[in-house]
Scaffold this active site. Structure first.
Site, short mmCIF file in Angstrom:
data_model
loop_
_atom_site.label_atom_id
_atom_site.label_comp_id
_atom_site.label_asym_id
_atom_site.label_seq_id
_atom_site.Cartn_x
_atom_site.Cartn_y
_atom_site.Cartn_z
N ASP A 13 -22.50 49.30 1.50
CA ASP A 13 -21.03 49.38 1.49
C ASP A 13 -20.63 50.85 1.57
O ASP A 13 -21.10 51.67 0.78
CB ASP A 13 -20.50 48.73 0.20
CG ASP A 13 -18.98 48.64 0.19
OD1 ASP A 13 -18.47 47.51 0.16
OD2 ASP A 13 -18.31 49.69 0.20
N ASP A 111 -16.55 47.61 6.37
CA ASP A 111 -17.43 48.67 5.87
C ASP A 111 -18.65 48.17 5.09
O ASP A 111 -19.25 48.92 4.36
CB ASP A 111 -16.63 49.68 5.03
CG ASP A 111 -16.47 49.26 3.58
OD1 ASP A 111 -16.38 48.05 3.31
OD2 ASP A 111 -16.45 50.17 2.72
N GLU A 112 -19.01 46.89 5.25
CA GLU A 112 -20.19 46.42 4.52
C GLU A 112 -21.00 45.43 5.34
O GLU A 112 -20.46 44.71 6.18
CB GLU A 112 -19.81 45.81 3.17
CG GLU A 112 -18.86 44.67 3.29
CD GLU A 112 -18.53 44.03 1.96
OE1 GLU A 112 -19.45 43.72 1.18
OE2 GLU A 112 -17.34 43.80 1.73
N1 DCP Z 1 -9.04 47.94 2.14
C1 DCP Z 1 -7.68 47.69 2.23
N2 DCP Z 1 -7.03 47.03 1.21
C2 DCP Z 1 -7.71 46.63 0.11
C3 DCP Z 1 -9.10 46.87 0.01
C4 DCP Z 1 -9.74 47.55 1.05
O1 DCP Z 1 -7.05 48.05 3.23
N3 DCP Z 1 -7.07 46.00 -0.88
C5 DCP Z 1 -9.70 48.68 3.24
C6 DCP Z 1 -9.74 50.16 2.93
C7 DCP Z 1 -11.14 50.44 2.50
C8 DCP Z 1 -11.93 49.40 3.27
O2 DCP Z 1 -11.06 48.28 3.40
O3 DCP Z 1 -11.54 51.77 2.81
C9 DCP Z 1 -13.22 49.00 2.59
O4 DCP Z 1 -12.95 48.36 1.34
P1 DCP Z 1 -13.81 48.63 0.05
O5 DCP Z 1 -13.42 47.59 -0.94
O6 DCP Z 1 -15.25 48.75 0.39
O7 DCP Z 1 -13.26 50.01 -0.52
P2 DCP Z 1 -13.65 51.49 -0.14
O8 DCP Z 1 -14.74 51.55 0.87
O9 DCP Z 1 -12.41 52.23 0.25
O10 DCP Z 1 -14.13 52.10 -1.53
P3 DCP Z 1 -15.52 51.84 -2.29
O11 DCP Z 1 -16.19 53.18 -2.32
O12 DCP Z 1 -15.13 51.35 -3.63
O13 DCP Z 1 -16.29 50.84 -1.49
MG MG Z 2 -16.48 50.40 0.63
#
Ligand code: DCP
Ligand code: MG
Length: 358
Positions: A13, A111-112
């Site tokens: 992720d 992203d995963e």
């Molecule tokens: N995303 C979004 N709204 C949300 C959750 C996520 O638009 N409620 C989008 C933005 C994030 C991407 O999806 O960058 C990936 O979600 P993740 O839950 O993996 O969150 P991040 O990658 O940003 O942070 P982490 O480091 O916790 O994985």
């Molecule tokens: Mg993420």
């Protein structure tokens, strides 16, 4: 049930994905609180936070939080609107690194992804591969990610979240029980706030509590699903890593400048969402069966309703009429803050095949 003995699953992720991609483009933002989402309009903005950099998280900012709340927590952050094409491009670069011949691969979101790396033969060998992938993503793409490795998709996913950002957590089979036991039940994907509070009512707070309780208690409370819950607490999800045929859903949502119950404004907003999702559907050559409408009322209470049509279709009129009737069912004596529309249940290569065989 799927025999999952001896499998080695990797889950990767990306860290603060949208924010990291923006920071890569503008290195002057490194180490700063960066928030991606709606325009905060000096605290009067209406949308939500998509994500934020880890620096911004130190101030308590989180995904899905109202942008106005983020602004009160961190007014001096750098606020940027989402640039989806940029993230889709970066995502494709990541997934290209993860598609390794011989290892089943499954992308689960932008992203995963999961990789079944059983063929590596051992956990030390699996860990070496994880380090190699992390290094390639860092060196070639300038991004960091967190990786979990375990005997099931469930354990791998919980492990990737265990040390974020830039983490690597390896959970060989003999350590699964000890690894999961102290974690809150909420860490199990699919256990949301509601199940969490129901479990808490039974005195179950950690995954260890859930694993240890007499299954009859769970069966009495949750019906047949109770036994499944306990299996999850033991780290068994029975799921296999398999390539998905394209995205699982296409969705758009819009937050109003002011909460409204004006049917014209609501109708116009829905029509725009219909046109938007339909465009994506056509561009990606997809056909769907399920339409979901989401409505968030004043005060942030959110409800969704879904309906499936009898045949796979990409017809805009079907989206519009199903969307309208679902929205009508969601109208109550309360103003609305946000409307969302999602299409899912896409035709897969398999279902297309079945159709041809009929
Ligand atoms: N995303 C979004 N709204 C949300 C959750 C996520 O638009 N409620 C989008 C933005 C994030 C991407 O999806 O960058 C990936 O979600 P993740 O839950 O993996 O969150 P991040 O990658 O940003 O942070 P982490 O480091 O916790 O994985
Ligand atoms: Mg993420």
């Amino acid at each position: 049930m799927t025999d999952s003995t001896g499998r080695i699953i990797l889950h990767l992720d990306m860290d603060s994905f949208y924010a990291s991609v923006e920071i890569r483009k503008r290195p002057d933002l490194a180490g700063k609180p960066v928030i991606i989402g709606a325009d905060p309009k000096h605290g009067k903005g209406r949308g939500v936070v998509a994500t934020c950099s880890y620096k911004a998280r130190e101030f308590g900012v989180r995904s899905a939080m109202p942008i106005s709340h983020a602004y009160t927590l961190c007014p001096h952050a750098v606020y940027l609107p989402p640039d989806f094409p940029l993230y889709v491009h970066a995502s494709a670069d990541v997934m290209a690194i993860l598609r390794i011949p011989g290892y089943p691969f499954e992308q689960v979101s932008i992203d995963e992804a999961f990789l079944d790396i059983t063929a590596r033969g051992s956990y030390p060998e699996a860990e070496k591969l994880a380090r190699h992938l992390k290094e390639r993503i860092r060196n070639e793409l300038g991004l960091t990610c967190s990786v979990g490795i375990g005997p099931s998709k469930l354990v791998a996913k919980i492990a990737s979240d265990f040390h974020k950002p830039d983490g690597l957590t390896v959970v060989p089979p003999e350590t699964v029980t000890g690894f999961l036991a102290p974690l809150p039940v909420r860490k199990i994907p699919g256990i949301g706030q509601k199940s969490e509070s129901e479990l808490s009512g039974l005195g179950i707070r950690t995954i260890g509590d859930l694993a240890a309780i007499n299954v009859q208690v769970l069966l009495a409370r949750f019906g047949k699903g109770g036994a499944g819950l306990q299996e999850l607490a033991l780290g068994n999800d029975g799921g296999i890593v398999a390539e998905r045929d394209g995205p699982r859903s296409v969705s758009r949502e819009t937050t109003f400048e002011e909460d409204t119950d004006d049917p014209r404004i609501l109708g116009a907003a829905l029509d725009e969402l219909v046109r938007d999702v339909h465009r994506t559907l056509r561009e990606d050559g997809l056909r769907f069966r399920t339409v979901t409408v989401k409505v968030r009322y004043t005060g942030f209470v959110t409800k969704t309703k879904a309906r499936s049509v009898s045949h796979y279709t990409d017809d805009i009129k079907t989206i519009a009429s199903t969307g309208r009737s679902l929205m009508n069912e969601l109208l109550v004596d309360r103003k609305i803050r946000l409307v969302g529309l999602r299409l899912s249940g896409f035709e897969t290569r398999d279902s297309r095949q079945r159709t041809l065989e009929l």
